[in-house]
Scaffold this motif. Structure first.
Motif, PDB file in Angstrom:
ATOM      1  N   ASP A  30       0.849  -1.195   0.000  1.00 33.25           N
ATOM      2  CA  ASP A  30       0.000   0.000   0.000  1.00 33.25           C
ATOM      3  C   ASP A  30       0.878   1.236   0.000  1.00 33.25           C
ATOM      4  O   ASP A  30       1.942   1.243   0.631  1.00 33.25           O
ATOM      5  N   THR A  31       0.433   2.276  -0.719  1.00 34.55           N
ATOM      6  CA  THR A  31       1.197   3.528  -0.738  1.00 34.55           C
ATOM      7  C   THR A  31       1.016   4.303   0.565  1.00 34.55           C
ATOM      8  O   THR A  31       1.781   5.222   0.841  1.00 34.55           O
ATOM      9  N   LYS A  35      -0.681   2.950   7.086  1.00 36.30           N
ATOM     10  CA  LYS A  35      -1.388   1.665   7.094  1.00 36.30           C
ATOM     11  C   LYS A  35      -0.408   0.505   7.235  1.00 36.30           C
ATOM     12  O   LYS A  35      -0.604  -0.416   8.021  1.00 36.30           O
ATOM     13  N   ALA A  83      -6.114  -4.074  -6.116  1.00 33.74           N
ATOM     14  CA  ALA A  83      -7.290  -3.924  -5.244  1.00 33.74           C
ATOM     15  C   ALA A  83      -7.332  -2.507  -4.683  1.00 33.74           C
ATOM     16  O   ALA A  83      -7.650  -2.287  -3.514  1.00 33.74           O
ATOM     17  N   GLY A  85      -8.657   1.593  -4.664  1.00 34.34           N
ATOM     18  CA  GLY A  85     -10.002   2.171  -4.686  1.00 34.34           C
ATOM     19  C   GLY A  85     -10.401   2.648  -6.082  1.00 34.34           C
ATOM     20  O   GLY A  85      -9.548   3.023  -6.897  1.00 34.34           O
ATOM     21  N   THR A  86     -11.712   2.614  -6.349  1.00 35.04           N
ATOM     22  CA  THR A  86     -12.267   3.180  -7.587  1.00 35.04           C
ATOM     23  C   THR A  86     -13.468   4.044  -7.203  1.00 35.04           C
ATOM     24  O   THR A  86     -14.610   3.707  -7.515  1.00 35.04           O
ATOM     25  N   TYR A  99      -6.262   5.599  -9.705  1.00 38.65           N
ATOM     26  CA  TYR A  99      -5.447   4.705  -8.847  1.00 38.65           C
ATOM     27  C   TYR A  99      -5.133   3.402  -9.581  1.00 38.65           C
ATOM     28  O   TYR A  99      -4.038   2.859  -9.461  1.00 38.65           O
ATOM     29  N   GLU A 106       3.014   1.265 -12.383  1.00 39.00           N
ATOM     30  CA  GLU A 106       4.078   0.848 -11.440  1.00 39.00           C
ATOM     31  C   GLU A 106       4.341  -0.649 -11.553  1.00 39.00           C
ATOM     32  O   GLU A 106       5.486  -1.095 -11.507  1.00 39.00           O
ATOM     33  N   SER A 121     -10.284  -4.783  -8.135  1.00 39.52           N
ATOM     34  CA  SER A 121     -11.102  -3.574  -7.944  1.00 39.52           C
ATOM     35  C   SER A 121     -12.309  -3.645  -8.865  1.00 39.52           C
ATOM     36  O   SER A 121     -12.258  -4.291  -9.910  1.00 39.52           O
ATOM     37  N   GLU A 151     -14.588  -8.791  -7.009  1.00 41.68           N
ATOM     38  CA  GLU A 151     -14.767  -9.297  -5.645  1.00 41.68           C
ATOM     39  C   GLU A 151     -16.210  -9.040  -5.186  1.00 41.68           C
ATOM     40  O   GLU A 151     -16.745  -7.969  -5.399  1.00 41.68           O
ATOM     41  N   LEU A 153     -17.212  -9.875  -1.834  1.00 36.11           N
ATOM     42  CA  LEU A 153     -17.340  -9.973  -0.374  1.00 36.11           C
ATOM     43  C   LEU A 153     -18.130  -8.799   0.189  1.00 36.11           C
ATOM     44  O   LEU A 153     -18.175  -7.723  -0.409  1.00 36.11           O
ATOM     45  N   CYS A 263     -19.871   0.762  -1.913  1.00 34.28           N
ATOM     46  CA  CYS A 263     -20.027   0.142  -3.237  1.00 34.28           C
ATOM     47  C   CYS A 263     -21.307   0.515  -3.986  1.00 34.28           C
ATOM     48  O   CYS A 263     -21.227   1.020  -5.109  1.00 34.28           O
TER      49      CYS A 263
HETATM   50  P1  NAD Z   1      -9.964   1.046   0.241  1.00 32.94           P
HETATM   51  O1  NAD Z   1     -10.035   2.496   0.005  1.00 32.94           O
HETATM   52  O2  NAD Z   1     -10.298   0.488   1.598  1.00 32.94           O
HETATM   53  O3  NAD Z   1      -8.499   0.494  -0.127  1.00 32.94           O
HETATM   54  C1  NAD Z   1      -7.781   0.892  -1.248  1.00 32.94           C
HETATM   55  C2  NAD Z   1      -6.305   0.975  -0.850  1.00 32.94           C
HETATM   56  O4  NAD Z   1      -5.514   1.124  -2.021  1.00 32.94           O
HETATM   57  C3  NAD Z   1      -5.967   2.157   0.046  1.00 32.94           C
HETATM   58  O5  NAD Z   1      -5.387   1.682   1.237  1.00 32.94           O
HETATM   59  C4  NAD Z   1      -4.990   2.991  -0.788  1.00 32.94           C
HETATM   60  O6  NAD Z   1      -4.001   3.615   0.009  1.00 32.94           O
HETATM   61  C5  NAD Z   1      -4.395   1.924  -1.685  1.00 32.94           C
HETATM   62  N1  NAD Z   1      -3.762   2.413  -2.928  1.00 32.94           N
HETATM   63  C6  NAD Z   1      -4.207   3.340  -3.802  1.00 32.94           C
HETATM   64  N2  NAD Z   1      -3.342   3.461  -4.831  1.00 32.94           N
HETATM   65  C7  NAD Z   1      -2.343   2.576  -4.630  1.00 32.94           C
HETATM   66  C8  NAD Z   1      -1.179   2.210  -5.350  1.00 32.94           C
HETATM   67  N3  NAD Z   1      -0.860   2.781  -6.521  1.00 32.94           N
HETATM   68  N4  NAD Z   1      -0.360   1.255  -4.832  1.00 32.94           N
HETATM   69  C9  NAD Z   1      -0.683   0.657  -3.663  1.00 32.94           C
HETATM   70  N5  NAD Z   1      -1.779   0.959  -2.933  1.00 32.94           N
HETATM   71  C10 NAD Z   1      -2.606   1.901  -3.413  1.00 32.94           C
HETATM   72  O7  NAD Z   1     -10.908   0.379  -0.869  1.00 32.94           O
HETATM   73  P2  NAD Z   1     -11.724  -1.004  -0.786  1.00 32.94           P
HETATM   74  O8  NAD Z   1     -13.001  -0.805  -0.048  1.00 32.94           O
HETATM   75  O9  NAD Z   1     -10.808  -2.095  -0.351  1.00 32.94           O
HETATM   76  O10 NAD Z   1     -12.101  -1.188  -2.325  1.00 32.94           O
HETATM   77  C11 NAD Z   1     -11.126  -1.551  -3.290  1.00 32.94           C
HETATM   78  C12 NAD Z   1     -11.841  -1.954  -4.564  1.00 32.94           C
HETATM   79  O11 NAD Z   1     -12.624  -3.131  -4.339  1.00 32.94           O
HETATM   80  C13 NAD Z   1     -12.809  -0.896  -5.099  1.00 32.94           C
HETATM   81  O12 NAD Z   1     -12.794  -0.927  -6.492  1.00 32.94           O
HETATM   82  C14 NAD Z   1     -14.148  -1.390  -4.593  1.00 32.94           C
HETATM   83  O13 NAD Z   1     -15.211  -0.968  -5.403  1.00 32.94           O
HETATM   84  C15 NAD Z   1     -13.982  -2.888  -4.684  1.00 32.94           C
HETATM   85  N6  NAD Z   1     -14.832  -3.649  -3.779  1.00 32.94           N
HETATM   86  C16 NAD Z   1     -15.005  -3.237  -2.500  1.00 32.94           C
HETATM   87  C17 NAD Z   1     -15.787  -4.000  -1.625  1.00 32.94           C
HETATM   88  C18 NAD Z   1     -15.999  -3.550  -0.196  1.00 32.94           C
HETATM   89  O14 NAD Z   1     -16.860  -4.113   0.464  1.00 32.94           O
HETATM   90  N7  NAD Z   1     -15.247  -2.578   0.307  1.00 32.94           N
HETATM   91  C19 NAD Z   1     -16.392  -5.180  -2.067  1.00 32.94           C
HETATM   92  C20 NAD Z   1     -16.177  -5.584  -3.389  1.00 32.94           C
HETATM   93  C21 NAD Z   1     -15.391  -4.808  -4.228  1.00 32.94           C
END
Ligand code: NAD
Length: 436
Positions: A30-31, A35, A83, A85-86, A99, A106, A121, A151, A153, A263
């Motif tokens: 993670d960047t 965290k 994985a 964020g979007t 992202y 990278e 994602s 995903e 979940l 979501c």
């Molecule tokens: P989140 O914001 O909790 O986590 C995303 C992480 O990615 C952050 O910690 C951020 O710092 C990191 N990040 C961003 N750019 C980066 C990079 N270049 N290199 C490394 N790390 C980087 O988001 P989330 O809730 O885990 O969701 C992630 C994806 O999964 C989204 O597309 C979301 O729609 C999808 N999703 C989420 C859920 C859910 O319940 N939260 C369920 C299914 C799908």
């Protein structure tokens, strides 16, 4: 297998920890240095039941570690999962893919040997094509296949969902990627996990179609709830009566304050935008979004009606802030527009949530926070149940009533019985349970 997870949030950390638990060797990247530092100290950056034990066990076994730099782990990986964020893009509601694109660039530079790059994602149709284009442009020599593996979940039940999925969707037409993804999920085969292989664009659309359908189901029952109130019907009985029909199914038929979370709102918005870009307006999904947006603020007017119409100078206690129980996630929680609506109507708000208050303070800085439900109820003119945390299902109602200035309860999750609440002397309003 060697797996690298890019993004260590709700999805990345849970998926990474579960893959490590399956026996794979996983690095979560993670960047966000804070965290990763927290994870090195053994602290979870998110609240998800059971996650701390799962992470601790795999770290101890040497199968899971955390880094801020992706180069090393990507170079060694058989599969790299994106994985990140979007979120909704500011201004137009499209998915913000910055992202994902940055991660692809990278990753491309760090690839060594054949690697499957997998978008986990939630991304609009065609994003896999773009990720592949970015990788080939950045590193023309990379031996790579780009697959989609959305995903499904649910936060709050994420580990169980990940380990016992209804289905795993893998979008690829590359034979090596297909084989690698089969290996990644092979430990689940004992549980008869149904893996569905499909074309990449189809996999991307499955995720959005699933979320839009679920959002539609919720919104449908919410409108039936409004009608039930007017005609003297009980929406919970209606939901049971239709849900027993196998073609409909009983899940996602709980009337409430409208859907929120990280979501459904952003994904329905993004799907509507994708569809418009292709000249195929999805009018049902558009209506779902509009109905749901109106509903959240309408809940503030429902509270006002319960206290006789005027909230000015009144104190409202709010129980539950997170968008659902068993998570600390406040993203697009219905509590935010509801509370903002209460403040706009002149109320003072005091809130309590078992785990969400720290994050809630960013979105709701102008309200008071209580230490428990009874402290929250002190002197209140009305109490609103917004999130159905299990600890709110068995409150000491006699004590609660003593704490309140006026015994008005607005139960937006229908967790109490009307006859019992009335017998205790409460003015009790719920959702979709009309009196004739
Ligand atoms: P989140 O914001 O909790 O986590 C995303 C992480 O990615 C952050 O910690 C951020 O710092 C990191 N990040 C961003 N750019 C980066 C990079 N270049 N290199 C490394 N790390 C980087 O988001 P989330 O809730 O885990 O969701 C992630 C994806 O999964 C989204 O597309 C979301 O729609 C999808 N999703 C989420 C859920 C859910 O319940 N939260 C369920 C299914 C799908």
């Amino acid at each position: 297998m060697r797996i690298t997870m890019i993004g260590t949030g709700y999805v990345g950390l849970v998926s990474g920890a579960c893959f490590a638990d399956f026996g794979h060797r996983v690095t979560c990247v993670d960047t966000d240095a804070a965290k990763i530092a927290a994870l090195h100290r053994g602290e979870m950056p998110i609240f998800e039941p059971g996650l701390d034990q799962l992470v601790e066990a795999s770290v101890k076994a040497g199968r899971l570690d955390f880094q801020t730099d992706l180069a090393g782990p990507v170079g060694e990986a058989d599969a790299v999962f994106i994985a990140v964020g979007t979120p909704s893009r500011r201004g137009d509601g499209h998915a913000d893919l910055s992202y994902v694109h940055a991660a692809a660039r990278e990753i491309a530079a760090a690839l060594k040997g054949f690697t499957v790059v997998v978008t986990k994602s939630t991304v609009p149709v065609g994003t896999g094509d773009e990720v592949e284009r970015i990788i080939r442009e950045t590193n023309p020599n990379a031996d790579v296949a780009v697959a989609s593996n959305p995903e499904f979940l649910r936060e709050g039940a994420a580990i169980r969902d990940f380990k016992h999925p209804d289905r795993i969707v893998v979008g690829t037409d590359d034979e090596r990627a297909r084989k690698a993804m089969g290996e990644v999920y092979r430990p689940l085969y004992l549980n008869q996990a149904p893996i569905m292989y499909t074309e990449r664009r189809t996999a991307e659309l499955i995720k959005y179609a699933a979320n839009a359908f679920l959002a539609t189901k919720i919104t449908f029952i919410n409108e039936i709830a409004d009608l039930s109130e007017k005609v003297g019907a009980d929406v919970q009985e209606v939901a049971r009566g239709i849900g027993l029909d196998n073609r409909i199914g009983s899940k996602f038929l709980n009337a409430g304050p409208g859907f929120g979370g990280s979501c459904f709102p952003k994904d329905t918005r993004a799907l509507v935008k994708t569809a418009l870009d292709h000249d195929v307006p999805l009018r049902i999904v558009e209506a779902v979004l509009a109905v749901n947006d109106n509903r959240k603020r309408a809940m503030a007017r429902k509270v006002a009606a319960a206290v006789g119409g005027n909230l000015r100078g009144k104190t409202v206690a709010v129980l539950g802030l997170t968008f659902k129980p068993e998570t600390d996630d406040m993203r697009e929680a219905p509590s935010i527009p509801l509370i903002t609506g209460l403040l706009d109507l002149g109320a003072q708000v005091r809130a309590y949530d078992p785990v969400g208050m720290e994050l809630a303070k960013h979105d709701l800085p102008d309200i008071a926070y209580a230490v428990d439900p009874y402290d929250c109820a002190k002197g209140a003119d009305a109490l609103v149940i917004v999130t159905e945390w299990v600890q709110f299902r068995a409150l000491d109602l006699v004590r609660l009533k003593q704490e309140m200035a006026h015994p008005v309860i607005v139960d937006l999750r229908n967790i109490y019985r009307r006859d019992e609440m009335k017998a205790l002397g409460f003015i009790y309003e719920s959702v979709g349970r009309g009196d004739i």
